[in-house]
Design a protein around this motif. Sequence first.
Motif, PDB file in Angstrom:
ATOM      1  N   GLN A 162      -1.568  -5.337  -3.038  1.00  0.00           N
ATOM      2  CA  GLN A 162      -2.181  -4.666  -1.890  1.00  0.00           C
ATOM      3  C   GLN A 162      -3.518  -5.331  -1.571  1.00  0.00           C
ATOM      4  OE1 GLN A 162      -4.977  -2.617  -1.542  1.00  0.00           O
ATOM      5  NE2 GLN A 162      -4.485  -1.546   0.365  1.00  0.00           N
ATOM      6  N   ARG A 163      -4.275  -5.626  -2.633  1.00  0.00           N
ATOM      7  CA  ARG A 163      -5.586  -6.241  -2.395  1.00  0.00           C
ATOM      8  C   ARG A 163      -5.469  -7.627  -1.783  1.00  0.00           C
ATOM      9  NH1 ARG A 163      -9.413  -4.471  -7.294  1.00  0.00           N
ATOM     10  NH2 ARG A 163      -8.719  -2.323  -7.334  1.00  0.00           N
ATOM     11  N   GLN A 164      -4.467  -8.417  -2.239  1.00  0.00           N
ATOM     12  CA  GLN A 164      -4.354  -9.762  -1.660  1.00  0.00           C
ATOM     13  C   GLN A 164      -3.982  -9.650  -0.176  1.00  0.00           C
ATOM     14  OE1 GLN A 164      -1.446 -12.056  -0.906  1.00  0.00           O
ATOM     15  NE2 GLN A 164      -0.228 -10.185  -0.769  1.00  0.00           N
ATOM     16  N   GLY A 165      -3.179  -8.651   0.176  1.00  0.00           N
ATOM     17  CA  GLY A 165      -2.821  -8.479   1.583  1.00  0.00           C
ATOM     18  C   GLY A 165      -4.037  -8.060   2.397  1.00  0.00           C
ATOM     19  N   PHE A 166      -4.805  -7.119   1.841  1.00  0.00           N
ATOM     20  CA  PHE A 166      -5.996  -6.648   2.550  1.00  0.00           C
ATOM     21  C   PHE A 166      -6.975  -7.816   2.736  1.00  0.00           C
ATOM     22  CE2 PHE A 166     -10.162  -4.631   2.940  1.00  0.00           C
ATOM     23  CZ  PHE A 166      -9.900  -3.678   3.909  1.00  0.00           C
ATOM     24  N   GLU A 167      -7.083  -8.664   1.719  1.00  0.00           N
ATOM     25  CA  GLU A 167      -8.023  -9.783   1.810  1.00  0.00           C
ATOM     26  C   GLU A 167      -7.592 -10.783   2.890  1.00  0.00           C
ATOM     27  OE1 GLU A 167     -10.006 -13.582   0.302  1.00  0.00           O
ATOM     28  OE2 GLU A 167      -7.936 -13.129  -0.189  1.00  0.00           O
ATOM     29  N   ILE A 168      -6.292 -10.978   3.032  1.00  0.00           N
ATOM     30  CA  ILE A 168      -5.813 -11.865   4.122  1.00  0.00           C
ATOM     31  C   ILE A 168      -6.193 -11.237   5.465  1.00  0.00           C
ATOM     32  CG2 ILE A 168      -3.748 -12.757   5.312  1.00  0.00           C
ATOM     33  CD1 ILE A 168      -2.385 -13.009   2.566  1.00  0.00           C
ATOM     34  N   MET A 169      -5.976  -9.922   5.597  1.00  0.00           N
ATOM     35  CA  MET A 169      -6.297  -9.241   6.866  1.00  0.00           C
ATOM     36  C   MET A 169      -7.801  -9.306   7.149  1.00  0.00           C
ATOM     37  SD  MET A 169      -3.500  -8.333   8.160  1.00  0.00           S
ATOM     38  CE  MET A 169      -3.313  -6.977   9.294  1.00  0.00           C
ATOM     39  N   LEU A 170      -8.600  -9.156   6.086  1.00  0.00           N
ATOM     40  CA  LEU A 170     -10.064  -9.193   6.264  1.00  0.00           C
ATOM     41  C   LEU A 170     -10.502 -10.575   6.745  1.00  0.00           C
ATOM     42  CD1 LEU A 170     -12.482  -7.292   5.859  1.00  0.00           C
ATOM     43  CD2 LEU A 170     -12.726  -8.184   3.543  1.00  0.00           C
ATOM     44  N   THR A 171      -9.939 -11.613   6.126  1.00  0.00           N
ATOM     45  CA  THR A 171     -10.302 -12.982   6.522  1.00  0.00           C
ATOM     46  C   THR A 171      -9.912 -13.215   7.983  1.00  0.00           C
ATOM     47  OG1 THR A 171      -9.851 -13.665   4.261  1.00  0.00           O
ATOM     48  CG2 THR A 171      -9.995 -15.421   5.892  1.00  0.00           C
TER      49      THR A 171
ATOM     50  N   GLY B 281       0.847  -1.214   0.000  1.00  0.00           N
ATOM     51  CA  GLY B 281       0.000   0.000   0.000  1.00  0.00           C
ATOM     52  C   GLY B 281       0.875   1.255   0.000  1.00  0.00           C
ATOM     53  N   ALA B 282       1.912   1.256   0.825  1.00  0.00           N
ATOM     54  CA  ALA B 282       2.828   2.415   0.868  1.00  0.00           C
ATOM     55  C   ALA B 282       3.602   2.510  -0.447  1.00  0.00           C
ATOM     56  CB  ALA B 282       3.789   2.279   2.046  1.00  0.00           C
ATOM     57  N   ALA B 283       3.994   1.332  -0.974  1.00  0.00           N
ATOM     58  CA  ALA B 283       4.756   1.332  -2.237  1.00  0.00           C
ATOM     59  C   ALA B 283       3.916   1.960  -3.356  1.00  0.00           C
ATOM     60  CB  ALA B 283       5.182  -0.088  -2.604  1.00  0.00           C
ATOM     61  N   ILE B 284       2.625   1.607  -3.431  1.00  0.00           N
ATOM     62  CA  ILE B 284       1.781   2.177  -4.504  1.00  0.00           C
ATOM     63  C   ILE B 284       1.640   3.684  -4.324  1.00  0.00           C
ATOM     64  CG2 ILE B 284      -0.511   2.232  -5.580  1.00  0.00           C
ATOM     65  CD1 ILE B 284      -1.040  -0.487  -4.465  1.00  0.00           C
ATOM     66  N   MET B 285       1.430   4.100  -3.070  1.00  0.00           N
ATOM     67  CA  MET B 285       1.248   5.539  -2.804  1.00  0.00           C
ATOM     68  C   MET B 285       2.455   6.323  -3.339  1.00  0.00           C
ATOM     69  SD  MET B 285      -1.005   7.379  -1.579  1.00  0.00           S
ATOM     70  CE  MET B 285      -2.146   6.625  -0.455  1.00  0.00           C
ATOM     71  N   ASN B 286       3.632   5.730  -3.179  1.00  0.00           N
ATOM     72  CA  ASN B 286       4.870   6.378  -3.622  1.00  0.00           C
ATOM     73  C   ASN B 286       5.064   6.239  -5.145  1.00  0.00           C
ATOM     74  OD1 ASN B 286       7.792   5.479  -4.398  1.00  0.00           O
ATOM     75  ND2 ASN B 286       8.105   6.944  -2.739  1.00  0.00           N
TER      76      ASN B 286
ATOM     77  N   ASP C 189       6.887  13.761   3.094  1.00  0.00           N
ATOM     78  CA  ASP C 189       5.819  14.022   4.079  1.00  0.00           C
ATOM     79  C   ASP C 189       4.433  14.047   3.421  1.00  0.00           C
ATOM     80  OD1 ASP C 189       7.451  14.135   6.317  1.00  0.00           O
ATOM     81  OD2 ASP C 189       7.870  16.280   6.085  1.00  0.00           O
ATOM     82  N   GLU C 190       4.371  14.569   2.207  1.00  0.00           N
ATOM     83  CA  GLU C 190       3.058  14.597   1.516  1.00  0.00           C
ATOM     84  C   GLU C 190       2.551  13.180   1.266  1.00  0.00           C
ATOM     85  OE1 GLU C 190       3.624  18.805  -0.976  1.00  0.00           O
ATOM     86  OE2 GLU C 190       4.192  16.930  -1.918  1.00  0.00           O
ATOM     87  N   LEU C 191       3.461  12.313   0.824  1.00  0.00           N
ATOM     88  CA  LEU C 191       3.054  10.932   0.538  1.00  0.00           C
ATOM     89  C   LEU C 191       2.688  10.190   1.822  1.00  0.00           C
ATOM     90  CD1 LEU C 191       5.743  10.096  -2.152  1.00  0.00           C
ATOM     91  CD2 LEU C 191       3.280  10.146  -2.523  1.00  0.00           C
ATOM     92  N   ARG C 192       3.472  10.443   2.882  1.00  0.00           N
ATOM     93  CA  ARG C 192       3.212   9.777   4.169  1.00  0.00           C
ATOM     94  C   ARG C 192       1.820  10.149   4.675  1.00  0.00           C
ATOM     95  NH1 ARG C 192       8.100   9.275   6.371  1.00  0.00           N
ATOM     96  NH2 ARG C 192       8.376  11.531   6.248  1.00  0.00           N
ATOM     97  N   GLN C 193       1.473  11.443   4.553  1.00  0.00           N
ATOM     98  CA  GLN C 193       0.163  11.908   5.021  1.00  0.00           C
ATOM     99  C   GLN C 193      -0.976  11.263   4.210  1.00  0.00           C
ATOM    100  OE1 GLN C 193      -0.557  14.514   7.650  1.00  0.00           O
ATOM    101  NE2 GLN C 193      -2.356  13.211   7.418  1.00  0.00           N
ATOM    102  N   LYS C 194      -0.776  11.179   2.906  1.00  0.00           N
ATOM    103  CA  LYS C 194      -1.810  10.556   2.060  1.00  0.00           C
ATOM    104  C   LYS C 194      -2.003   9.092   2.470  1.00  0.00           C
ATOM    105  CE  LYS C 194      -1.598  11.214  -2.621  1.00  0.00           C
ATOM    106  NZ  LYS C 194      -2.683  11.883  -3.295  1.00  0.00           N
ATOM    107  N   PHE C 195      -0.893   8.422   2.758  1.00  0.00           N
ATOM    108  CA  PHE C 195      -0.954   7.013   3.149  1.00  0.00           C
ATOM    109  C   PHE C 195      -1.714   6.865   4.478  1.00  0.00           C
ATOM    110  CE2 PHE C 195       1.009   3.431   5.510  1.00  0.00           C
ATOM    111  CZ  PHE C 195       0.635   2.393   4.675  1.00  0.00           C
ATOM    112  N   VAL C 196      -1.403   7.726   5.439  1.00  0.00           N
ATOM    113  CA  VAL C 196      -2.082   7.644   6.744  1.00  0.00           C
ATOM    114  C   VAL C 196      -3.588   7.854   6.539  1.00  0.00           C
ATOM    115  CG1 VAL C 196      -2.380   8.801   8.991  1.00  0.00           C
ATOM    116  CG2 VAL C 196      -0.078   8.349   8.123  1.00  0.00           C
ATOM    117  N   ASP C 197      -3.957   8.886   5.786  1.00  0.00           N
ATOM    118  CA  ASP C 197      -5.377   9.214   5.613  1.00  0.00           C
ATOM    119  C   ASP C 197      -6.159   8.040   4.999  1.00  0.00           C
ATOM    120  OD1 ASP C 197      -4.826  11.676   6.665  1.00  0.00           O
ATOM    121  OD2 ASP C 197      -4.849  12.763   4.762  1.00  0.00           O
TER     122      ASP C 197
END
Length: 316
Positions: A162-171, A130-135, A222-230
Amino acid sequence: MTVHSFQEHFDDLIDREVTIEPKDWMPDDYRKTLIRQISQHAHSEIVGMLPEGNWITRAPSLRRKAVLLAKVQDEAGHGLYLYSAAETLGVTRDTLYDQLHTGKAKYSSIFNYPTLTWADMGAVGWLVDGAAIMNQVPLCRTSYGPYARAMVRVCKEESFHQRQGFEIMLTLSKGTEIQKKLAQDAFNRWWWPSLMMFGPPDAESPHTAQSVRWRIKRLTNDELRQKFVDVTVEQAKVLGLTVPDKDLKWNEERGHFDFGVINWDEFWNVVKGNGPCNKQRLETRKKAWEEGKWVRDAAMAHAEKRKARKAVKEAA
Ligand code: FAQ
């Protein structure tokens, strides 16, 4: 054309958002900055295969194993596109590998943390990819053509990661109490290192200002970090997990989440080679390089034979 007019032409292309191509004139420092960033990025991709590669044999089902295997192979492909992009700037791949193996070149701090449980496969996909894509999405518009084009394909694949990771977390987060605990524990361990991936704060980042001027970087650390947090805080709500930051708070005035202070001592310690897995990661890469020597030698011998055969045919 004088150096001055070459520089003017280069500045004009940058201003007009026309990509710089390998045969174009470019300032030495622009070339050096690109070689540094693209090669660090390439090294990150191939070192980044190791934490997840660790779980391929232990994936909980055939489906999970196939998906994880595909993801880790994608990262190898990303490394190869990036090494190729760096080579267009006049550096050899052997030089770049040598810089990685001798510890001269950096790679992302994030890959020096261990993957302790299966939930880490979820957290890595969700947060690290997720962070890698944001960057990397803004890097699809970076000013150097071969890097920008490599990023387009990389981002499509990172999005699946990112989606496969999110899906593991969701499960896991909808599973048993123990599974939910594993998900929260992985989130707790990967959250802060993921925020560090974006690099030091802008005020302490020696390269950002110039890289933004050259349109190599389109947004600051910092701009990218903030977008990632949000974005990620909202995703954590969907998962029913708690962001491990007691200072996290929506700031109405800024229209962003405020978040706690990042431990920059930890970050620099990891960057300098003293993270939990730095030594292990480098040793594994060096061993793979040494053990792959016979494959490289065989490929070279085969290429030589083909070349010789072709020359004989052409001479006949
Ligand atoms: N780790 O002045 P800045 C991925 C270094 S790919 C280690 O801000 P810059 C996919 C920096 O190099 C992840 N070192 O530098 C995947 C510089 O050192 P130097 C990699 C770091 O270049 C997912 C010094 O600190 N992505 O995850 C880090 O303007 C899952 C000063 O910093 C990229 O490389 C760090 N986190 O900005 C794979 C993206 N941060 O060279 C497998 C492209 C900074 O002076 C599994 N790169 N440093 O000795 C970039 O966007 C930039 O290079 C930054 C750093 C933002 C990383």
